[in-house]
Design a protein around this motif. Sequence first.
Motif, PDB file in Angstrom:
ATOM      1  N   GLN A  20      -1.652   7.356  -5.727  1.00 22.18           N
ATOM      2  CA  GLN A  20      -1.197   6.159  -6.432  1.00 22.18           C
ATOM      3  C   GLN A  20      -1.959   4.928  -5.942  1.00 22.18           C
ATOM      4  N   TYR A  21      -2.476   4.149  -6.888  1.00 25.01           N
ATOM      5  CA  TYR A  21      -3.177   2.906  -6.563  1.00 25.01           C
ATOM      6  C   TYR A  21      -2.551   1.758  -7.367  1.00 25.01           C
ATOM      7  N   ASP A  22      -2.575   0.578  -6.780  1.00 24.62           N
ATOM      8  CA  ASP A  22      -2.013  -0.593  -7.451  1.00 24.62           C
ATOM      9  C   ASP A  22      -2.867  -1.817  -7.124  1.00 24.62           C
ATOM     10  N   LYS A  28      -2.299  -0.525 -12.284  1.00 20.68           N
ATOM     11  CA  LYS A  28      -1.856   0.725 -11.659  1.00 20.68           C
ATOM     12  C   LYS A  28      -2.650   1.895 -12.226  1.00 20.68           C
ATOM     13  N   SER A  54       0.847  -1.198   0.000  1.00 19.42           N
ATOM     14  CA  SER A  54       0.000   0.000   0.000  1.00 19.42           C
ATOM     15  C   SER A  54       0.881   1.246   0.000  1.00 19.42           C
ATOM     16  N   GLN A  60     -10.152   3.728 -11.572  1.00 23.52           N
ATOM     17  CA  GLN A  60     -10.055   2.268 -11.538  1.00 23.52           C
ATOM     18  C   GLN A  60     -10.718   1.667 -12.775  1.00 23.52           C
ATOM     19  N   SER A  79     -12.008   5.435  -6.509  1.00 25.17           N
ATOM     20  CA  SER A  79     -11.656   6.249  -7.669  1.00 25.17           C
ATOM     21  C   SER A  79     -12.259   5.662  -8.939  1.00 25.17           C
ATOM     22  N   THR A  85      -4.185  -1.026   3.352  1.00 27.27           N
ATOM     23  CA  THR A  85      -5.622  -1.120   3.091  1.00 27.27           C
ATOM     24  C   THR A  85      -6.310  -1.725   4.302  1.00 27.27           C
ATOM     25  N   GLN A 129      -5.607   9.416  -1.414  1.00 28.40           N
ATOM     26  CA  GLN A 129      -4.423   8.823  -2.033  1.00 28.40           C
ATOM     27  C   GLN A 129      -4.323   9.205  -3.509  1.00 28.40           C
ATOM     28  N   GLU A 141      -5.231   8.929  -9.001  1.00 33.46           N
ATOM     29  CA  GLU A 141      -6.398   9.773  -8.719  1.00 33.46           C
ATOM     30  C   GLU A 141      -5.886  11.152  -8.323  1.00 33.46           C
ATOM     31  N   VAL A 195      -7.732  -3.372  -3.274  1.00 33.00           N
ATOM     32  CA  VAL A 195      -7.821  -1.926  -3.445  1.00 33.00           C
ATOM     33  C   VAL A 195      -9.278  -1.521  -3.227  1.00 33.00           C
TER      34      VAL A 195
END
Length: 499
Positions: A402-404, A389, A36, A433, A430, A78, A400, A392, A426
């Motif tokens: 950066q999301y992965d 990846k 995360s 996604q 957002s 998370t 946040q 947002e 995740v």
Amino acid sequence: MGQRQGKPYRVALLGLYHESNTFIARKTTFEDFQNSHLLRGEEIIAEYRDAYHEIGGMLAVMDREGVEVLPLLFAEATPGGTVTAAAYQRLLNEMTTLLAETLPIDGCLVVPHGAGVSEEQRDMDGHWLGKVRELVGPDVPIVGTIDPHANVSRAMVEATDALIAYRTNPHVDQRDTGRIAGELMIKCLNGTIKPNQCLAKPPVTISIEQQYTAAYPCTLLYEEAAVLMQWPGVLSVSVVLGFPYADVPEMGTSFLVVTDDDRQAGVAVAQRLEALLITHRYAFVGKLETVDAQLAEMYRLEKPILWLDMGDNVGGGSLGDSVVLLKALERDGRLRGFTCIFDPVAVTVLRKYERGAQVKILFGNDYSLGLSHNPYAAKVCILDKVDGKFRETTPRHGGQVQYDMGETVLVETAAGNVVMIHSLRVPPFSLSQLTSFGLDPAGFDVLIAKGVNAPIAAYGTVCHTIMQANTPGVTQADMTTMEFRVRPKPLFPFEDIST
């Protein structure tokens, strides 16, 4: 300017942030933090300086005032099960070592969640904040933010000078809350205020689906809090809704008031809010609707519909693997839906097939059959394989950037429903996604999001109808059906508190 004897103030910045669901068997490990946000030093600044996150707000104030910020460690995972003792001890050791090496400092900005639980320290946030206080001493101001889903403890309050909760759920004011905390820190450093915190914990806990701050009944509390903020000497009034999926002695709603050295005013404000909640407590219980009843109603409602899977609320700690709502759409067959399913095993199976391949696959978990593993069998067409990846850049729950999701496969069922099967958990905070991988949210009749209120900030921009489904799972909406061992008693709605 933020200076002492002609030199910039030195303010440390650190945080350990986790919302821990104690009803989940799977523990939160050190690897979960790595997957995360586990940031050190300048990595924290680079990630959050421009983000809609409390750290971004804190940094904006510190930069304006010329304060030397000493970013040490920020660890966030998370929401999930209890943090393992090994993971917590490793993070705590690193945090305290970095802080000890940085001393002396003039102030410390902290970023706890407020509902963290570890195997050995059930009040995880109170414990690590206490360790910070031990290191910096009684005279260094410690100011921070908390999530309104915190279960606030006396230890958290005693270890800090001021804690400020976000005012919104979905949490879209995190940067602003960080700015407020930063302003209080500057006033502490300059000696213009002397914060005094007062905590009230009424014997009430608020049902999760009633924690949408923009609507009744939450507006009762927030409107009153805004009025009480105008009292002389009051610096902050936090409505802390609480996290009902943590079986801890601190569980429940609380009110946290910060005054400028006016204990009497703080107690009076907290007591007024406590009395208001107790008076209107039945409004916060909520009414739950079944999946079948909502499905029958959908045909006359404006599309797209945001269908919230409360029993599989990733933001509350669940895995995000429930197929209960997907199965309902599949059985009905008249509405085209989208959903995300966490299933790394299914991703491993699907990765060997090319786009366009027709595959029979088992994925997800059907919680309508119980909490054991009951995967869903379906024939699917592989639409795409992506790295998972995305970014947002607008104000959304969690703040946040950066999301992965890890390796991810997009498939379509025979009924026309699109499923995004991903290998890292995740939360659905957002729309990127979907849009980052070529999906148009407006092209679906139903968008299933695994949450209660948090996804509304993102999905509400395209969905004309919002429905909260009473689904089974480890975050089921009716908390009274869950087995608690150490929660406070009496506590409404579990017990009657009228006498």
